[in-house]
Every structure is written in C-alpha cells, then in structure tokens.
Design a protein around this motif. Structure first.
Motif, PDB file in Angstrom:
ATOM      1  N   ARG A  65       1.914  15.417   3.591  1.00  0.00           N
ATOM      2  CA  ARG A  65       2.804  14.452   4.275  1.00  0.00           C
ATOM      3  C   ARG A  65       1.904  12.882   5.109  1.00  0.00           C
ATOM      4  NH1 ARG A  65       5.759  16.403   9.899  1.00  0.00           N
ATOM      5  NH2 ARG A  65       2.940  17.161  10.673  1.00  0.00           N
ATOM      6  N   THR A  66       1.602  11.981   4.812  1.00  0.00           N
ATOM      7  CA  THR A  66       1.086  11.332   5.189  1.00  0.00           C
ATOM      8  C   THR A  66       2.099  10.229   6.049  1.00  0.00           C
ATOM      9  OG1 THR A  66       1.684   9.743   2.686  1.00  0.00           O
ATOM     10  CG2 THR A  66      -0.008  10.970   2.711  1.00  0.00           C
ATOM     11  N   TRP A  67       1.580   8.936   7.000  1.00  0.00           N
ATOM     12  CA  TRP A  67       1.794   8.640   7.305  1.00  0.00           C
ATOM     13  C   TRP A  67       2.288   7.786   6.774  1.00  0.00           C
ATOM     14  CZ3 TRP A  67      -3.042   6.104  11.216  1.00  0.00           C
ATOM     15  CH2 TRP A  67      -2.633   6.922  12.752  1.00  0.00           C
ATOM     16  N   ASP A  68       4.190   6.894   7.363  1.00  0.00           N
ATOM     17  CA  ASP A  68       4.591   6.028   6.520  1.00  0.00           C
ATOM     18  C   ASP A  68       5.404   4.970   7.675  1.00  0.00           C
ATOM     19  OD1 ASP A  68       6.469   5.011   4.545  1.00  0.00           O
ATOM     20  OD2 ASP A  68       7.288   6.703   4.591  1.00  0.00           O
ATOM     21  N   CYS A  77       3.301  -5.210   5.331  1.00  0.00           N
ATOM     22  CA  CYS A  77       2.277  -4.724   4.935  1.00  0.00           C
ATOM     23  C   CYS A  77       1.707  -2.983   5.217  1.00  0.00           C
ATOM     24  CB  CYS A  77       0.533  -5.294   4.905  1.00  0.00           C
ATOM     25  SG  CYS A  77       0.717  -5.335   6.827  1.00  0.00           S
ATOM     26  N   GLY A  78       1.870  -3.298   6.340  1.00  0.00           N
ATOM     27  CA  GLY A  78       2.830  -1.524   7.153  1.00  0.00           C
ATOM     28  C   GLY A  78       1.114  -2.086   8.336  1.00  0.00           C
ATOM     29  N   ALA A  79       0.278  -2.242   8.450  1.00  0.00           N
ATOM     30  CA  ALA A  79      -0.511  -2.378   8.836  1.00  0.00           C
ATOM     31  C   ALA A  79      -0.713  -1.870  10.809  1.00  0.00           C
ATOM     32  CB  ALA A  79      -1.431  -3.765   9.140  1.00  0.00           C
ATOM     33  N   CYS A  80       0.650  -2.494  11.186  1.00  0.00           N
ATOM     34  CA  CYS A  80       1.448  -2.371  12.365  1.00  0.00           C
ATOM     35  C   CYS A  80       1.558  -0.852  12.974  1.00  0.00           C
ATOM     36  CB  CYS A  80       2.692  -3.134  12.812  1.00  0.00           C
ATOM     37  SG  CYS A  80       4.107  -3.145  11.330  1.00  0.00           S
ATOM     38  N   SER A  81       2.370  -0.744  11.902  1.00  0.00           N
ATOM     39  CA  SER A  81       2.618   1.358  11.847  1.00  0.00           C
ATOM     40  C   SER A  81       1.996   1.511  12.233  1.00  0.00           C
ATOM     41  CB  SER A  81       3.788   1.618  10.732  1.00  0.00           C
ATOM     42  OG  SER A  81       4.885   0.545  10.857  1.00  0.00           O
ATOM     43  N   MET A  82       1.067   1.722  11.069  1.00  0.00           N
ATOM     44  CA  MET A  82      -0.292   2.399  11.254  1.00  0.00           C
ATOM     45  C   MET A  82      -1.625   2.616  12.063  1.00  0.00           C
ATOM     46  SD  MET A  82       0.095   3.104   8.000  1.00  0.00           S
ATOM     47  CE  MET A  82       1.210   2.975   7.655  1.00  0.00           C
ATOM     48  N   VAL A  83      -1.564   1.345  12.906  1.00  0.00           N
ATOM     49  CA  VAL A  83      -2.231   1.450  14.309  1.00  0.00           C
ATOM     50  C   VAL A  83      -1.502   1.761  15.714  1.00  0.00           C
ATOM     51  CG1 VAL A  83      -3.933  -0.465  13.074  1.00  0.00           C
ATOM     52  CG2 VAL A  83      -1.864  -1.575  14.021  1.00  0.00           C
ATOM     53  N   CYS A  84      -0.513   1.628  15.071  1.00  0.00           N
ATOM     54  CA  CYS A  84       0.613   1.880  16.287  1.00  0.00           C
ATOM     55  C   CYS A  84       0.492   3.384  17.195  1.00  0.00           C
ATOM     56  CB  CYS A  84       1.413   2.036  16.336  1.00  0.00           C
ATOM     57  SG  CYS A  84       3.321   2.281  17.268  1.00  0.00           S
ATOM     58  N   PRO A  85       0.373   3.455  18.209  1.00  0.00           N
ATOM     59  CA  PRO A  85      -0.454   5.124  18.919  1.00  0.00           C
ATOM     60  C   PRO A  85       1.360   5.458  18.952  1.00  0.00           C
ATOM     61  CG  PRO A  85      -0.307   3.575  20.585  1.00  0.00           C
ATOM     62  CD  PRO A  85      -0.332   2.452  19.028  1.00  0.00           C
ATOM     63  N   THR A  86       2.294   5.525  18.804  1.00  0.00           N
ATOM     64  CA  THR A  86       4.043   5.792  19.020  1.00  0.00           C
ATOM     65  C   THR A  86       4.358   5.898  17.695  1.00  0.00           C
ATOM     66  OG1 THR A  86       4.735   4.344  19.973  1.00  0.00           O
ATOM     67  CG2 THR A  86       3.903   4.894  20.944  1.00  0.00           C
ATOM     68  N   CYS A  87       3.922   4.966  16.521  1.00  0.00           N
ATOM     69  CA  CYS A  87       4.346   5.467  14.615  1.00  0.00           C
ATOM     70  C   CYS A  87       4.530   6.251  14.034  1.00  0.00           C
ATOM     71  CB  CYS A  87       4.497   4.215  14.138  1.00  0.00           C
ATOM     72  SG  CYS A  87       4.995   2.858  14.507  1.00  0.00           S
ATOM     73  N   CYS A 126       6.269   8.357  12.116  1.00  0.00           N
ATOM     74  CA  CYS A 126       7.134   8.064  10.429  1.00  0.00           C
ATOM     75  C   CYS A 126       6.461   8.518   9.933  1.00  0.00           C
ATOM     76  CB  CYS A 126       7.988   7.008  10.130  1.00  0.00           C
ATOM     77  SG  CYS A 126       9.575   6.612  11.348  1.00  0.00           S
ATOM     78  N   PHE A 127       6.499   9.069   8.787  1.00  0.00           N
ATOM     79  CA  PHE A 127       5.931  10.061   7.621  1.00  0.00           C
ATOM     80  C   PHE A 127       6.809   9.913   6.583  1.00  0.00           C
ATOM     81  CE2 PHE A 127       7.471  13.494   9.719  1.00  0.00           C
ATOM     82  CZ  PHE A 127       7.847  14.627   9.196  1.00  0.00           C
ATOM     83  N   ASP A 128       6.014  10.303   5.344  1.00  0.00           N
ATOM     84  CA  ASP A 128       6.792  10.951   3.866  1.00  0.00           C
ATOM     85  C   ASP A 128       5.944  12.010   3.453  1.00  0.00           C
ATOM     86  OD1 ASP A 128       7.829  10.082   1.789  1.00  0.00           O
ATOM     87  OD2 ASP A 128       6.282   9.025   1.005  1.00  0.00           O
ATOM     88  N   VAL A 129       7.077  12.775   2.744  1.00  0.00           N
ATOM     89  CA  VAL A 129       6.574  13.799   1.823  1.00  0.00           C
ATOM     90  C   VAL A 129       6.043  14.105   0.460  1.00  0.00           C
ATOM     91  CG1 VAL A 129       6.644  16.528   2.017  1.00  0.00           C
ATOM     92  CG2 VAL A 129       7.358  14.909   4.009  1.00  0.00           C
ATOM     93  N   LYS A 130       5.167  14.501   0.068  1.00  0.00           N
ATOM     94  CA  LYS A 130       5.152  14.508  -1.346  1.00  0.00           C
ATOM     95  C   LYS A 130       4.587  15.879  -2.075  1.00  0.00           C
ATOM     96  CE  LYS A 130       4.999   9.990  -2.945  1.00  0.00           C
ATOM     97  NZ  LYS A 130       5.150   9.106  -1.970  1.00  0.00           N
ATOM     98  N   ASP A 131       4.803  16.200  -3.237  1.00  0.00           N
ATOM     99  CA  ASP A 131       4.035  17.124  -3.772  1.00  0.00           C
ATOM    100  C   ASP A 131       2.915  16.929  -4.468  1.00  0.00           C
ATOM    101  OD1 ASP A 131       6.339  18.664  -2.427  1.00  0.00           O
ATOM    102  OD2 ASP A 131       7.092  19.834  -3.657  1.00  0.00           O
ATOM    103  N   ARG A 132       1.902  17.929  -4.777  1.00  0.00           N
ATOM    104  CA  ARG A 132       0.863  17.670  -5.301  1.00  0.00           C
ATOM    105  C   ARG A 132       0.335  18.882  -5.862  1.00  0.00           C
ATOM    106  NH1 ARG A 132      -3.195  14.298  -1.621  1.00  0.00           N
ATOM    107  NH2 ARG A 132      -1.133  12.267  -0.970  1.00  0.00           N
TER     108      ARG A 132
END
Lengths: 340, 288, 247
Positions: free
Chosen positions: A264-267, A234-244, A246-252
């Motif tokens: 860019r959004t957290w990934d 689910c990626g919850a661990c990465s979202m709440v991690c103060p040191t993670c 990684c990010f994703d980049v998308k065009d809108r």
C-alpha cells in the motif's frame, strides 16, 4: 497528570537513555528545513524546529509498506506479519500529537488496521512545546494544546522543561534516564506565563463558525472553481498532511511471476483516478470537485463521524502547495464568497 | 521493550481484515456475454462459518498478482456455506476471474458494508427496481424474500436491461413470470426477436403498478444515471423518503473505511453504505 | 511456453537497451519467463519471423522505421516502448522545431546521404498502436520489469496521469522551486520516484506531460516564484517537442 521539572542541560541524558532500548526519531535539519529522522547523537536533534517536511505519520504508516506476501498458484498469503520495533517519536508539537489521535480514530476503531496498531503500540511519544509560525493555525481548532496521546510532554521554560507525565511508561522512562525534581509554585507560574505568551503568538484567526453548514450550503459556490483553477492536482497537500490517511493498494509480482507482495502507498483524493470505478465512471472528474472534496471531508465528513475536524492547523499544506492554496484562504473565501 | 508483530496484536478477534481467505470456485454459469455467475466456497471451515451476511452487502474478490475488486453478493443470506457473485468482465480483476475454471481458488474478504434493512422491511410490500448489473445485489434480497415469503406483502420486481441479451438470470426470471407471489416486470431498451415483453426504460413500468405508500419499501440498484428517475416515480407514488433504499457503486477498495476511495458526500460507501435510504442519500453531496 | 520477445532500436542512443543489461540481479530470472528471440544491442543473429512481444526503443525518424514498426505491430500481439524517444519523440523530435533538411545539412554536411527516406521525427505511437509504455530517459529497470510483468499477464497498465510533486514530497525533498530552480515536476508524469529532485537536480520532464497536469496554473506558479513563466514551456520542449503527441 503528574509533573516534574528537568534542567535543560539534562535533556541529552533522556535522549541517550531512551536510545539504549529504542530507536529515537526526532527533528533534524535537512537543506534548511526539518525532517523526523533517527537520531544517532543527541546533539543532532533540533528542538527549535518550526515544522517538518513530512509529519510523524510516516513512522506509523510509511509512504509505502508491504501488507502481505503471496503465492499466486494457490492464492495463499505466505506472510502478513510486520515487526514493529520499539520507537520514540521525540519532540512532537501539540498539532502533531493531536494528528495521531485523529489517525487513531480511523485505524484503531471498527476493523483495526494491524500494521498501524503494531507500530502505534510500540511507539513512545515525547512532546515538545513550540512557537507559532506564520503558517500555523492550530489555535483555530484547539489543537495548540494536547492533553492525551503522549507519554511525556515537555514545555520549554527557558532554562528548564516543565514535564507533563501522561502515562506510566512516560513516568518510568523519565525517572530511569534523567534527573528531575518536583514542581514548585514558581515553575507552574512560569509555565502559565509561557502558555500565555504562546497563545498571543498566532497570526491566523480564521472564522470557522458553522463550517459544516457552509460546506453544504455553498457546495456549488464559484469559490471552488476559483481554487480549482489554481490547483495543480499534484497531491502535495495530502502527502504532507499529518491527518490524511488515504491509501492505494497494488500487487507487485516477483520476476518469476509466481509470487509477490501486496503493497500500500499513500494516495490522494486530488488524483484524477481516485474516485473512478471500473466501468469508466469517475465521480470526481474535474479538479475543483476534487479540491472541494478534500475540504468537505476534512471539515465535515470526518467531523460527522468523530466529532473533530480532520485538520490540526499545522500549516504544512500551505507550505507545500506550489500555488499557495491554504485552508485558511479557502475557509476565508467560503465565509465571504457567494452561496449557491 | 520488545518488538511487536502484527499477527500478535489483538484485532477484534478476526485477525488481519486486509487478508483475503482462499475460496474455491464451485460453479460458474455464463449469464450473458459479459457476465458470469460464480459460486464460491471458503475453504477454511471456521472462516466459512463466520461469513454471515445480509442482502446488499459485498465482498472483495482478490486475485494475487492482479488485485482486488468489490462485488455484491447475489445469493440469499439464508443459504449458508457458499456465496454467489455475478461478475461483469470489466477490468483486470474481473477479467482474471472470468478466466478461472471451476475448482480454481481465489481470495475473498467480507462480508462488507451495510445491506438492506431486511428485518425492518418485513410486514411490508416491497418494490424492487433494478437496472442492468444492478440486479446483482437485489438478487440477494429477492432470494432472501423468497425464502421468507410469508413475512412480506406484495412483492414487485421491475428490471430493465439494455437488450434481451443483457438480461441477467433470464432463465430464472422466465420461470418466475408465472408465479403469483412475485409480480415480475422485465423491460429492455432495445428489443429483438427473442423478446415479447415491454420495451422502454424501467421507469415506464410504474404506470402499471399500484403502490400503497404506507406499507411499501423500495429497493433500487442500477447505473448512477437511473436513481434520480426511479426515485421521482416512487415519490410520485407517495412513498416515504425513509422507505426507499438504494445501493451505490463507488470505488470500494479496502472495504473497511480506511483507504478513502469510496467517499460519497460525508460518508464512505463501504461502511456507511453501500445501501442508503433516500433520506440519507439526499443528504449526501454528489450521491444522486 | 514462454512468450518470445524481440528488442529493437530506432533512433536513440540505445541507453534504454543498456539499462536492460543493468537488470543484472534479475536478468537470469527474467530469461526464465521470456524467450528472448532477438536483442538488437546484444544479438548478432537476425530477428525471428515470429514473436509475441516487441519491445521498441527510439524515435521514428525514417520511412524504414515506419515499415519496421508496421511489421512489428502485425507480428507481435504486444508492443511495448521503452524510453522517452519512443514515448514522446524525445531528443530526436526537437528537430521538428527547425527546418529538417537544414538540420541534417548542419549536422552531417551539405548533401550527405545519411538517413535515407527520413521523416519528421516522432514517437512510436504516432505510427502504430502501443500497448505498454515505459517512459523515462533512461528507463528505470524496476519499472521495466513491472511493465513487462503486466504485459506477460495481459493486464492493463495505464501510465499514471498525475504530476511528480506528491512522490517528491514523500522523499522529503525541499521543493526546488523554493531553492531557486525551475523544476518541471509540476507538470511531468509521475512514476520515477522523483529521482532527479531527490538528488538535488530539477525535473527535466523526460517522462512526458502528466495528462492531469494544470499547465496554466504551473506557469503562474513559476511567475509567483520570480521566474519567467514561458520558461516552463521552453524547458519542457527538450523531451516533449511533439507536444500533441504526448500520451
């Protein structure tokens, strides 16, 4: 370092003073937990907080941010500026201050990340001592102490704060906004006593001996499948991690289909598509390999570059994981579990 | 305190590393059904001047509204002022690029990553092994060696494709067949009536070559499944683990070691690679 | 020339078509980039013979729907579904969990002649290939515009495969499972911005099963929080009765 002593009842003066020319971000209560949020009134701040839902990184690298606006017709960047207004992160615990130092390594070295840097350069850090909670394991990584990366650090001595002044800016704002006095021998003795008691308060003393070696030697251990079967990806661990980081980049695109924004959004490396490439190859197809990679990178990949592990033992992932997977459990299992 | 704007902060003198620069497509060549060769020229003369690359490095192609894709540079570093990218139509960005016409503008960031150790390779024999689209980054190395041919000993190129229709740069390679300074060996998995060369996987070509392990550098690029077998052959020829170099395909997204997508073992392919020595690759979990 | 778009509804409450009217701020801009040839909810005229993009709302419940879908697929180069009913069969598909004739009799009375040529309710993709999907009950207008943009550009738009929790964390919601509620975000496809949990309501699974979800582990999570693990399946049925069909 310089030290001053501030009476506890004078602390609101500091927050109010800082508010005059900064946005002050501090811990406030939300549904029984805590969040770092803008403080409009010093009485809102909850310096007795244990930990926050999201770490302070969100104020330096928000979950979603626009990197640039563009115009499709001529492939032109129309705007890639971001305005970082002066901010104070107030009441950060040592683990979180240390986490920012780890993010600095990534975003301020090599090619500088201008978005992070703009905010970092305009953010004042006021740290605050804490009390170990059952999920904390900062003691394991020596991130229960912090000696740089802040402007002011306040250690709670009961009726007063022992203020460590790390930067000119920190010393200047303390002097300007709040009455303080010189440190006495008794203050330092009390400080030592508080630190001593703090160090006794940790309940997790996981054995991290030779962790990078274990990660390689037990790369094929069944331990990973055991945790992988519990993992929800689910990626919850990465979202709440103060040191993670990684990010994703998308065009809108705008509705007119002619202009838009690169965002860019957290990934999270726990998501299935994270390591997939265009031709359909996925380098981490199964859950356990993704879970393993998270630990492998934190405790060896990052270490191999920056000589520190990418974890400050804040315990947020332990609290956030629906399945209750925690670094402490994983490391303990790795120390005990079978080898390849 | 005042506001800080991102464009004012010192960023190693090159500005925002995430910002693509407009580049004009100055030529498009159809290579196969799926691949085209694009020649790009950065429009801003200063940016163009600063774009100095090594063989094995890559660039991020940007098409606003669609996204970015990492593409290895195929032209030789000795040819300045433009770059060539061999692009397979395989996703949104590459698909959109394939629809572009000569004269159109796309975005470009780079050069990115660590290429082949060209200087270190000088004075040695070179054995290049490519599979499929893996010829794209090796083409840059081949062209660079070509431009400084006197610096190298024997140069052998092994290139395997699925079928004759998928052989990239076939025209150039056909011409090179007769050259004495390059030992060119092409093979296809499945033959047809346009093909009179060897048939079979690229590793079968190793029977036909002599390698002096003391002075030979290997360079490999191909589909992930290929590496293991080619390395086996090179090791059978007693080539040193630190003289075999290979380029890895991973999901390079930011290209500058921040976004985390191209992690391979404890490294990032985008800044620590994409070219790694076999010694390094052996130490990378999940690499081969 | 702007591509011609038709919007048609099958079995549904037309809520997702209503959502399109809620695009208010961008509706006129949208009409600059498409030629809206027919909109079942808002048009009085007939559907044109030629169109490029067919937008379909609702579940398939009759043979007439099946024929209509086949015609849409044949004529349009792009088929896009909007809403849960079209995506998973949604609420109409719940009827699959009982005897269909008995269900019709119970609702409309014995021997009633509604829904002539009725068939087992299902999602649109059980009848024809679908190119783009906007899941959700109802759809999110921003997501609709984003997917429409992908369709106009001819870009792939795979639905996200991950569950909801990550984005819920970024909204700083205290986990509803820790507040005594059964939240289906554990296994539900992300992409809505965790709207319901952010309003304090548990996720009900309207966006369908996240293909990368770990359903077994999620049942264990429920058990560990003191719930009946089978509740996960039971509640998930609400919008996902045709589980095999969830894409």
């Amino acid at each position: 370092m310089f030290f001053r002593v501030v009476d506890k009842e004078r602390l609101p003066d500091l927050i109010a003073g800082l508010s005059s020319d900064h946005e002050v971000i501090g811990p406030i209560e939300k549904d029984g937990r805590f969040v770092f949020a803008p403080i409009s009134d010093p009485s809102q701040i909850r310096l007795d907080y244990d930990t926050t839902l999201l770490p302070p990184k969100k104020w330096l690298m928000p979950p979603e941010e626009t990197m640039m606006h563009f115009n499709c017709a001529d492939e032109e960047v129309t705007d890639d500026t971001v305005v970082a207004s002066p901010r104070v992160l107030f009441g950060l615990h040592p683990c979180d201050i240390n986490s920012l130092l780890l993010l600095d390594n990534v975003f301020l070295q090599g090619h500088v990340d201008p978005y992070y840097k703009a905010r970092r350069d305009n953010t004042l850090i006021v740290g605050m001592s804490c009390t170990p909670s059952p999920t904390c394991f900062c003691n394991v990584w020596d991130t229960d102490e912090v000696h740089w990366g802040f402007d002011i650090f306040l250690t709670d001595l009961g009726d007063r704060y022992y203020a460590s002044l790390r930067t000119v800016k920190g010393a200047e704002v303390l002097d300007r906004h709040v009455d303080s006095r010189a440190v006495t021998e008794k203050d330092t003795a009390d400080f030592q006593q508080v630190v001593h008691e703090f160090k006794q308060g940790f309940s997790n003393n996981v054995d991290t001996a030779q962790l990078p070696v274990l990660l390689d030697a037990k790369f094929d251990s069944p331990v990973w499948d055991d945790f992988g079967s519990e993992c929800l990806s689910c990626g919850a661990c990465s979202m709440v991690c103060p040191t993670c980081y990684c990010f994703d980049v998308k065009d809108r695109l705008e509705v007119d289909q002619k202009s838009g924004a690169r965002v860019r959004t957290w990934d999270s490396c726990q998501f299935k598509e994270f390591a997939a490439v265009a031709h359909g190859q996925n380098f981490r197809e199964d859950r356990s390999s993704r879970l393993k990679y998270r630990y492998y990178h934190k405790y060896w990949g990052y270490l191999s570059k920056f000589e520190r592990v990418l974890c400050v033992g804040c315990g947020r992932c332990t609290l956030a994981c629906p399945s209750g997977i925690s670094p402490v459990k994983v490391i303990e299992a790795l120390q005990a579990g079978g080898s390849r | 305190m005042n506001d800080i704007r991102v464009d004012e902060c010192a960023c190693d003198g090159v500005g925002n590393a995430y910002r693509p620069w407009p580049a004009r497509i100055t030529s498009i060549q159809d290579l196969t059904e799926k691949e085209k060769l694009f020649e790009l020229r950065l429009i801003d003369p200063e940016v163009r001047e600063a774009f100095k690359f090594h063989a094995g490095q890559f660039a991020e192609i940007s098409i606003f509204g669609v996204g970015e894709a990492p593409i290895s540079i195929s032209s030789a570093p000795s040819k300045q002022g433009f770059i060539e990218l061999c692009v397979r139509n395989t996703g949104d960005v590459t698909g959109a690029l394939h629809k572009k016409q000569c004269g159109d503008i796309v975005g470009l960031r780079g050069p990115l990553g660590r290429g082949f150790p060209f200087e270190q390779m000088k004075g040695n024999d070179i054995l290049l092994v490519a599979g499929g689209l893996g010829i794209a980054p090796l083409k840059s190395l081949i062209n660079h060696i070509h431009d400084e041919r006197h610096e190298f000993g024997k140069v052998t190129i092994m290139y395997g494709a699925k079928n004759p229709g998928e052989v990239l740069f076939r025209h150039q390679f056909d011409m090179w067949k007769h050259r004495e300074d390059f030992d060119l060996m092409l093979t296809v998995d499945e033959s047809d009536d346009t093909w009179d060369g060897p048939v079979g996987v690229v590793t079968k070509l190793f029977d036909q070559v002599d390698v002096d392990p003391d002075c030979t550098y290997g360079a490999i690029c191909g589909p992930p499944v290929m590496y293991k077998y080619v390395i086996e052959e090179m090791r059978k020829k007693n080539m040193d683990v630190d003289k075999i170099y290979m380029s890895f395909e991973r999901r390079m997204k930011c290209g500058i070691g921040k976004c985390g997508h191209c992690g391979v073992g404890h490294q990032y392919a985008c800044i620590d690679g994409p070219v790694f020595s076999y010694w390094e690759a052996m130490n990378l979990q999940e690499a081969i | 020339m702007a591509p011609r778009v038709v919007v048609v509804g099958l079995a549904s409450d037309f809520g997702c078509q209503v959502q399109i009217t809620n695009i208010e701020d961008h509706l006129l801009e949208m009409l600059d980039v498409i030629d809206l040839g027919y909109w079942q909810l808002a048009s009085s005229g007939h559907m044109p013979a030629e169109y490029d993009i067919a937008v379909v709302e609702g579940a398939v419940t009759t043979l007439e729907h099946v024929e209509l879908l086949k015609r849409l697929r044949k004529t349009a180069s792009v088929v896009m579904t909007i809403g849960t009913c079209a995506h998973t069969g949604g609420i109409p598909a719940l009827a699959n969990r009982c005897d269909l004739d008995a269900a019709y009799s119970a609702v409309y009375g014995e021997g009633s002649d509604v829904a002539r040529g009725r068939c087992a309710p299902g999602p649109v993709h059980s009848v024809i290939d679908v190119d783009y999907q906007v899941p959700g009950c109802p759809i999110d207008t921003d997501e609709f515009l984003a997917v429409l943009s992908k369709a106009l550009q001819g870009l792939a738009d795979p639905l996200p495969g991950d569950p909801m929790c990550a984005v819920c964390k970024t909204k700083e919601n205290v986990c509803l499972l820790d507040r005594g509620e059964i939240c289906l975000g554990l296994v539900t496809r992300t992409g809505c911005g965790a709207k319901c949990p952010s309003l304090g309501r548990p996720c009900t699974g309207c966006r369908g099963l996240a293909p990368d979800a770990n359903f077994d582990a999620a049942r264990k999570v429920l058990a560990s929080k003191g719930f009946d693990p089978n509740e996960l399946d039971r509640r998930f049925d609400l919008y996902n009765a045709v589980r095999e069909g969830v894409r």
